[in-house]
Every structure is written in C-alpha cells, then in structure tokens.
Design a protein around this motif. Structure first.
Motif, PDB file in Angstrom:
ATOM      1  N   GLN A 448       6.870  -8.851  29.705  1.00 41.93           N
ATOM      2  CA  GLN A 448       7.643  -7.801  29.055  1.00 41.93           C
ATOM      3  C   GLN A 448       6.900  -7.305  27.820  1.00 41.93           C
ATOM      4  O   GLN A 448       6.353  -8.106  27.059  1.00 41.93           O
ATOM      5  CB  GLN A 448       9.023  -8.311  28.637  1.00 41.93           C
ATOM      6  N   LEU A 449       6.903  -5.978  27.634  1.00 42.84           N
ATOM      7  CA  LEU A 449       6.310  -5.358  26.455  1.00 42.84           C
ATOM      8  C   LEU A 449       7.372  -4.497  25.794  1.00 42.84           C
ATOM      9  O   LEU A 449       7.802  -3.484  26.347  1.00 42.84           O
ATOM     10  CB  LEU A 449       5.099  -4.505  26.829  1.00 42.84           C
ATOM     11  N   GLN A 450       7.824  -4.948  24.617  1.00 47.68           N
ATOM     12  CA  GLN A 450       8.829  -4.214  23.833  1.00 47.68           C
ATOM     13  C   GLN A 450       8.110  -3.414  22.757  1.00 47.68           C
ATOM     14  O   GLN A 450       7.330  -3.960  21.980  1.00 47.68           O
ATOM     15  CB  GLN A 450       9.806  -5.192  23.184  1.00 47.68           C
ATOM     16  N   SER A 451       8.359  -2.087  22.717  1.00 46.12           N
ATOM     17  CA  SER A 451       7.660  -1.211  21.782  1.00 46.12           C
ATOM     18  C   SER A 451       8.648  -0.336  21.022  1.00 46.12           C
ATOM     19  O   SER A 451       9.567   0.224  21.617  1.00 46.12           O
ATOM     20  CB  SER A 451       6.667  -0.309  22.538  1.00 46.12           C
ATOM     21  N   GLN A 452       8.436  -0.253  19.718  1.00 48.88           N
ATOM     22  CA  GLN A 452       9.202   0.640  18.854  1.00 48.88           C
ATOM     23  C   GLN A 452       8.246   1.741  18.407  1.00 48.88           C
ATOM     24  O   GLN A 452       7.454   1.580  17.484  1.00 48.88           O
ATOM     25  CB  GLN A 452       9.767  -0.119  17.650  1.00 48.88           C
ATOM     26  N   TRP A 453       8.312   2.898  19.087  1.00 47.56           N
ATOM     27  CA  TRP A 453       7.343   3.958  18.845  1.00 47.56           C
ATOM     28  C   TRP A 453       7.657   4.726  17.576  1.00 47.56           C
ATOM     29  O   TRP A 453       6.760   5.078  16.813  1.00 47.56           O
ATOM     30  CB  TRP A 453       7.297   4.889  20.051  1.00 47.56           C
ATOM     31  N   THR A 454       8.915   5.044  17.366  1.00 51.09           N
ATOM     32  CA  THR A 454       9.367   5.689  16.138  1.00 51.09           C
ATOM     33  C   THR A 454      10.686   5.054  15.748  1.00 51.09           C
ATOM     34  O   THR A 454      11.181   4.150  16.431  1.00 51.09           O
ATOM     35  CB  THR A 454       9.558   7.211  16.328  1.00 51.09           C
ATOM     36  N   GLU A 455      11.282   5.522  14.669  1.00 56.43           N
ATOM     37  CA  GLU A 455      12.578   4.988  14.267  1.00 56.43           C
ATOM     38  C   GLU A 455      13.649   5.274  15.313  1.00 56.43           C
ATOM     39  O   GLU A 455      14.648   4.575  15.382  1.00 56.43           O
ATOM     40  CB  GLU A 455      12.993   5.590  12.916  1.00 56.43           C
ATOM     41  N   ARG A 456      13.415   6.297  16.141  1.00 58.06           N
ATOM     42  CA  ARG A 456      14.438   6.698  17.106  1.00 58.06           C
ATOM     43  C   ARG A 456      14.083   6.365  18.550  1.00 58.06           C
ATOM     44  O   ARG A 456      14.967   6.327  19.398  1.00 58.06           O
ATOM     45  CB  ARG A 456      14.689   8.209  17.003  1.00 58.06           C
TER      46      ARG A 456
END
Length: 857
Positions: A448-456
C-alpha cells in the motif's frame, strides 16, 4: 554713570567668557564620547594596560563603541564589551586574552495560558532548523543552552495556537520571560459514535461497527480477543454451526462475506476446521464490519464486509508480547528501526500434535466425532470406529512500514495460514482402515502507498497477490481405492482510491479496482478411473465514485455513490453490474438519530458444499467461479432503516431491513435432501429486525440483543417454489453482562435461538425407494421441520497484573457451554448397507474449558 556703564561691559565680558568655557567643555566631552571602531579601542587598551588580545578581525570589524566614562579598571571595561557585543573574553594569563564572538545564546522561559496565566506543562519547544526540542516541566518552565542567535523558536501545545518568534524577539522580552499562549478555539462537530457491549466496540456514524483490539474488554466465553468470535456478539451476525469459518450475516452464507486483511481478500479464515480464527488478534489494530450501506470502494461480499487492519504507525519504542492457551501458543512484536522504518511480526502454532488438552479433546470431538446416529426405529447405532489423528496448524504475518516523507507512506504486508491433518479411521466391525490427508493453506502479499498530494487531495494505492490451496487425499478401507482432490484460488488485484476535499462540507471519493481471479478444481479417482480438472478465470474492472457530506454540527451526514463492475469470464460471458450505494444519518432530536441505508452488490466467487464424502466430510467447501450458466453472478439488494438512542451510557438501537439475493445455487447452500446435487438456480429473501439495549456503568455492562429473521428460498423448479432457507433462524436472543473489579474482568452470558430447518423423509415405507441401487430416500417438502432450540451459557474471567516496570501479564479462564447442553446443530439422513434409513445428528461442543496466560511489554 561711567562706573555703571563699565560695570555692564565687565558683566558682558565675564558672561561671554563663561559661555565660551562651557562650550569648550561640552565639545571636549562630546569628542571624548564619540563612537570609534572597536578594534581601535581594543588596541588603545593594549597600550594602556600593557596586555595583548587574540581575535579574528571578521568577528570585530564593523563594530563601534562609545568610549565608556568613569571606567578605570580593565575588568569593568571588558564586562561592558562582553554584554554589549556578546563577545566571550577569556583570560589566558596576566597579559594575554582571547576574544571570540559568541553566535549562540542561552534561553529560559515560562509557558503560560494567556487567559488564567496557568502553567502549561508538556509544551513543546522547538529550535527550527535544528533537531533540538524539549518539553516544559511540570511547572511550565524550560531552559535551553546554545541557541543560535539567528534561529527561530516554535512553541506548541495541543489546544493552543502555535507561537513562532525569532531569538531576538525572545530576548527582547527580558530574562526568562513569561510566554503567553492563546487557546485554540474551534467549534467541533457533534461526535456520533455509540460504544456498547464492552470497551473497544463502537458503532460509527455510517452504521459500521469498529473493533479496537487494544482496548477490547471481555465477552462471555472469550479470554482472548478472537476477531471472528467477537463479531458474533453483534446483532444479526451468528454462526449456525459454532464456527468462525462459517459466519452468517443476516441470513447469508459464509462465502457471501468479503473478508479483508490489510486490504487483501482472504479465502481462508479459520483453523481447526473453522473453530479458531486464523488471524492473530494482538497484531490486528482495528476491525470494521459493514452489514449494509457499504462504501462504493468495496465490491464482492453480498452479505457483509469484514475488514481487518494491523497498526499503520511506526511504534515509538520496541514492544511485543507472547502467550499460550490450551490449543496454541503465539507471539507478536513491533520494532521501530528508525523514525522512518518499522517492522511488525506475529506468529502462532498449535500444540495439538504433541499435547492433548481438555479443550483440544472437545474441539476434536466437535470436528470429527460430533455425530449421533440412530436407525429408523430411533435406536442408537453403535458406531464401533477407532480414530487417530495427527493435526497441527500455524500462521504468521508481518508488515514493513516505511515513511518515505511526511506526505508518502509505504506499507508491505504478508500472511501465511496453514492446516495439516493426517486422519486414520478403523472400522472394527469390518476390520477396514481409511486414511485421509489434508493440507490447507493461504498465502497473501500486499503493498500500500498512501500519499497526501495537497491539503485537499490524497490517494491510496493497494496491490496484492493471494493464493489459497486445499489438497485432500483419501485412501479407502480396501486400501486400493485412492481419491485426490484439489481446490486452488489465485487472485491478483490493484486498487487506486482518491479523496478530494471540495470544501469543509463535501468530500469526493473516486477510484478504480482491477481483480483477476483464477480457480482450479481437480479430482482424480483411480478405481474406477476418473479425472477432472476445471479451470476458470474472471477479470473485473470496477471504477467507482462517491460523495460524502456532513452539515453543521453533523445534524445530517450523507454518503452517496455507485460502483460499476465490468465482469469478464474468459471465454464464457461478459457482464456489466451497476451497484448504487446509499448511507444517510440524521438527527431527530437530542440523543436520538436515524439512519437509512441501501446497497446493490454482486460477487463472482462462491463455495459449493458437498456434504457426504468430500474433504473427509469435515472441510466440505470448494471455491468456484460464476459462469453465467450453472452458477450466475450472485447479486443482492438491501435496504434498512434504524434508530439509535444514547444518553448517560444507556443505549437502545433498533434496525429493520430487507435483503434479496439472486443467483444462488442449491450446490452453494448446503442442502442435505433430494435437492443437494440438483444445481437449481434461485434466490432468497430476508426480512428482519435487530434490537439491542445496553446499559453501561463505570465497571459493568449489561445488554440484551434480539434478532428476528424470516428467510425464504425461491426455486422455480422445486415444489413448493418457496420454502424456509437452510439458515432461517427466526428468533435469536442474547443476554449477557460483564463486570470489572480492579484488575479482574468477568463475563457471563446466555444465547438462545430457535432451531434451523431440515427435511425429513416421508413416513413409513414411503420414505425409502428401493427401485434404485443404491436405495434413495423420499423426502417431505424441503425444510418443513425444525430442530430443537439452541441454548448455550458461557462464562469467562481475566486477571491482569504487573510483572515489572514495563511487563504486564494476564491470566484467563473460560467455559463454553457451561451447562454441557447437547445442542443439535444439524440433522440429515442416509441409507446404510442394510437399506435402512439412519438419522445423523451433528451436535455442538460440550462443556469446553480453556486457560490462557500472556505477557506484554
């Protein structure tokens, strides 16, 4: 007059002379106090006091000093220079000195609440740009040495606004200043969760049930948080045959549950032929159960979703535990290798192949000797058979956690589950011996790869490989006839899930899932020679979308979405199945909320159940694929309405539901009558009500749950076309209570349910048709009779105590079926060698004790 005039001139002259003297004096003073370069002044000090200074020109150049007045001693002058320019001066001997510009400063302070000026202990003080940080003491004070003068300071505490300031700003506040923190005021939405039964069980605002194993309390009959046993404490979820591998949710069969472990679909869920869960509860962090209103991200499983997740955060320090009970021993550990890398591992193995315990004996009797046989005159048949077994199981699981950075986290999970059995059965009457071997395994790996690209915007990529294998070999009593059977499932899948926060009220989820499932069923019989191998592959492409909304103060919460399944069975059929989903939760009044749920779902894998001789007559289920012919794609529609009330730890919940499942086969339902092998295609409908009332106190919890189900089959080619489902349990009632006294937890409960339907032979001689060889049984209308009611009382106790500063221990004792009631779980009929009808009753566990001991650190 001349004198007067002269006196005036003398006065003017004297005044002029006095003014001139003052001007010269002031001018001289100003000239004396004029700023001069610091280096020039230091050189004058060297001449004046016959000393020498060692320094770097770049440290002192561009610095100027106003020559101090009334400074007659060298020590006074040097002190002024040190304080003014933050220069460290060290005396080497009577003549030589060193001068070093100090680029750091020592700081101290006191962190206070700016409202009441109370100390804030535990505040975090960070020096930005460095790896230095500390927390304030119990009185809110702190001291930190060697802070760079050009650094910035960050002061944080939960519930307060973060304060940032430069060192210069900090110094301007004075020595050890008071730092006033402003509370962070935010209007929070109403939290809508219901905690019931025992600690660690929560009903969420989307009607799902969450189990937190770390906070799990106690349930009657359980001394360890067995995941698949625990879910059966919830209304609407039971196991009709007392196993964890055959869980029935709202009248559905076990293969209609989607069981996920870290996002990986599991095709095996139990040990010891379903009596023990195959998932280590001590590494499992959270379990989520959906009975209806499932998010569109989940396909498959027309009855429910059971999702298990291990901890997804790197442990702050090494921890673990180990323990044993009268069936197996296990251990688990979590190891932080660095602040970015961590490892989890757990293992368990049975002791059944070298230790015989009362618990094992009861489980063995339930799995292999649970039959009471009587003839057509209802006389007991002496089953003169000697049984010998060599049985063990094991499982292990692991997870690697790697935080690439603050915005991207990678997780790699793996699990292995194994059951091995050698079973020898000797018929003393006929002097015949049969030998059976069985190996059952499930191997799964996923990333699994969890990514937070921007605040939204965020995403989750999940990829896995899962392999299930079952091999059975039977050598019959004549020792010359050999039957080999194999069931293999290989599944590869990938899913990308995205979440976009449109604003503070709306979230938009989108995703795509690809699943490829291949299943092989092989049978080889040497006498007479017979070989069969059936293979199939199904590919599913499933985009989905979903909108989530919550109003101010969560007065209204909604989740609306749909899933689009493009199904392709290679060389057989293609099909599009659209699955809308609805989940609404809204406030009716104070402490009272309602929920409306609905979903369409489908599945392409099912288990056929051959109840006579397949897989030893014990493990009787084999996975198969839908082919749109003998087994269509199974589809369901479900809707429910519920009301929940909670105030002062008093909870009442009631939910009515309707579920329709189409595309089932008699081969997947476990018939034990003339319809067992007919392969008829039909449907079933369930109408029901689930009720739970629970009162909790500081150290106790008492609850009563009740479920009513009316569950009917419809098969167009069977007479009558509509009749009770094999899992039609009309009434289910549970009354239980737990109590905690200091370190002792106690639980006791009683379970009641009406008997399941079964089919009797026709009365008298009409019950046996001898025109066939072998003779056949003529049955009454399907499921027109019912077994006696089921009653079981369970109790458990767990005592916790410390073994050291970091080591905790607990010991547990449980009793299942403490009254030793012999409940009949199933009844069917067979024809013996004398062409007589025999009745076979499968009975429940007898009184079953268990003991456990664990340590955690």
């Amino acid at each position: 007059m001349l004198g007067t005039h002269l006196n005036k001139h003398v006065g003017l002259i004297l005044g002029f002379l006095f003014f001139l003297n003052c001007t010269i004096t002031i001018s001289a003073q100003e000239e004396q106090q004029a700023s001069i370069p610091l280096i020039s002044y230091i050189q004058s000090l060297e001449n004046r006091f016959n000393i020498k200074f060692s320094y770097l020109n770049e440290d002192l150049e561009n610095l100027t000093i106003t020559i101090p007045q009334q400074t007659t001693t060298l020590d006074t002058i040097l002190k002024i220079i040190q304080e003014k320019f933050q220069i460290r001066i060290e005396k080497l001997d009577d003549r030589y000195y060193t001068m070093v510009k100090d680029n750091t400063v020592d700081l101290c302070g006191h962190v206070l609440d700016n409202f009441a000026e109370n100390s804030i202990p535990g505040s975090t003080i960070e020096i930005l740009g460095t790896n230095r940080a500390l927390i304030t003491s119990d009185d809110g004070k702190f001291t930190i040495d060697g802070v760079p003068k050009d650094a910035s300071i960050r002061i944080r505490y939960l519930g307060y606004l973060t304060k940032n300031m430069s060192v210069a700003e900090f110094l301007s506040l004075g020595d050890c200043p008071n730092i006033l923190m402003s509370p962070h005021l935010e209007q929070l939405n109403e939290v809508i969760v219901y905690q019931f039964l025992t600690t660690g069980i929560i009903k969420e605002n989307d009607a799902s049930i969450s189990l937190n194993t770390a906070e799990f309390g106690i349930l009657p009959g359980q001394i360890e948080p067995d995941i698949l046993q625990t879910v059966q404490a919830l209304p609407g979820i039971k196991s009709i045959d007392e196993t964890v591998s055959d869980i029935n949710v709202r009248g559905g069969t076990n293969d209609q549950n989607l069981v996920l472990w870290n996002g990986i679909k599991m095709y095996q869920s139990g040990h010891f032929f379903g009596l023990i869960s195959a998932f280590n509860p001590y590494l499992t962090d959270k379990v989520t159960i959906y009975k209806n209103g499932t998010p569109s991200a989940y396909g498959d499983g027309v009855s429910s979703v059971i999702q298990m997740e291990t901890s997804n955060t790197i442990a702050e320090q090494w921890k673990g535990g180990a323990g044993f009970n009268l069936i197996s021993g296990d251990f688990y550990t979590e190891v932080p290798i660095s602040n970015k890398l961590g490892v989890q591992f757990a293992g368990r193995r049975s002791t059944t192949d070298f230790i015989s315990t009362p618990t094992y004996n009861q489980f063995f009797d339930r799995a292999f000797q649970d039959s009471e046989i009587s003839d057509q005159n209802n006389n007991a048949v002496d089953d003169d058979i000697v049984r010998d077994e060599d049985f063990y199981f094991y499982d292990f699981s692991g997870k690697i956690l790697y935080n690439i950075n603050d915005d991207h986290q990678f997780r790699l999970s793996a699990i292995q589950i194994n059951n091995d059995l050698k079973y020898v059965e000797t018929d003393l009457t006929n002097n015949a011996t049969s030998t059976s071997l069985l190996k059952q395994s499930n191997t799964s790996v996923g990333g699994q790869l969890q990514s937070q690209w921007t605040e939204r915007f965020s995403s989750l990529l999940n990829v896995y490989y899962s392999r299930y294998n079952l091999d059975a070999e039977n050598v019959f009593g004549n020792q010359s006839q050999l039957l080999f059977q194999n069931n293999q499932v290989i599944e590869n899948a990938a899913k990308l899930d995205t979440e976009f926060k449109l604003n503070d009220r709306f979230n938009w989820n989108n995703g795509y899932q690809y699943i490829e499932t291949g299943i092989t069923n092989a049978t080889i019989l040497n006498q007479p020679l017979f070989q069969s191998e059936i293979k199939g592959v199904i590919r599913i492409h499933a985009p989905y979308t979903e909108i989530n909304y919550h109003s101010s103060e969560n007065k209204f919460i909604a989740r609306i979405g749909s899933r689009f399944n493009f199904i392709e069975n290679i060389g057989t059929f293609t099909k599009l199945v659209v699955e809308p989903r609805l989940n609404l939760n809204f406030k009716l009044a104070n402490y009272l909320r309602a929920e409306v749920l609905g979903e369409f779902k489908s599945q392409t894998t099912n288990q056929i159940i051959d109840l006579e001789q397949n897989f030893l007559g014990v493990e009787k289920r084999r996975w198969i694929l839908s082919n749109d012919g003998t087994l269509p794609v199974t589809q369901s529609k479900q809707g429910s309405v519920g009301i929940n009330y909670e105030k002062n730890n008093f909870y009442i919940g009631v939910e009515g539901f309707y579920k329709s499942v189409d595309g089932i086969s008699t081969r997947t339902q476990g018939f034990q009558n003339s319809n067992q092998f007919s392969g008829e295609i039909g449907s079933y409908e369930v109408q029901g009500v689930e009720f739970l009332i629970n009162k909790k106190g500081n150290n106790y919890s008492t609850w009563l749950s009740y479920a009513y189900n009316k569950n009917d089959y419809t098969f167009d080619s069977i007479v009558p076309q509509t009749f009770p489902n094999n899992l039609d349990i009309r009434h289910t009632l549970t009354f239980a209570s737990t109590y905690t006294f200091k370190n002792l937890k106690l639980g006791i409960g009683i379970n009641y349910r009406t008997g399941k339907p079964y089919t009797q032979p026709l009365d008298g001689n009409e019950g046996l048709d001898t025109d066939f060889s072998p003779a056949r049984i003529n049955y009454k209308e399907p499921n027109s009779s019912r077994l006696p009611e089921y009653i079981r009382a369970d109790a458990s106790a767990v005592y916790s105590f410390p073994l050291g500063r970091r080591v905790k221990a607990n010991a547990g004792l449980s009793l299942l079926n403490m009254t030793n009631r012999r409940n009949t779980l199933n009844r069917y009929y067979r024809v013996n060698e004398n062409d007589e009808i025999e009745t076979v009753d499968n009975v429940s566990l007898g009184i079953t004790p268990n003991f456990s001991f664990r340590i955690d650190f």
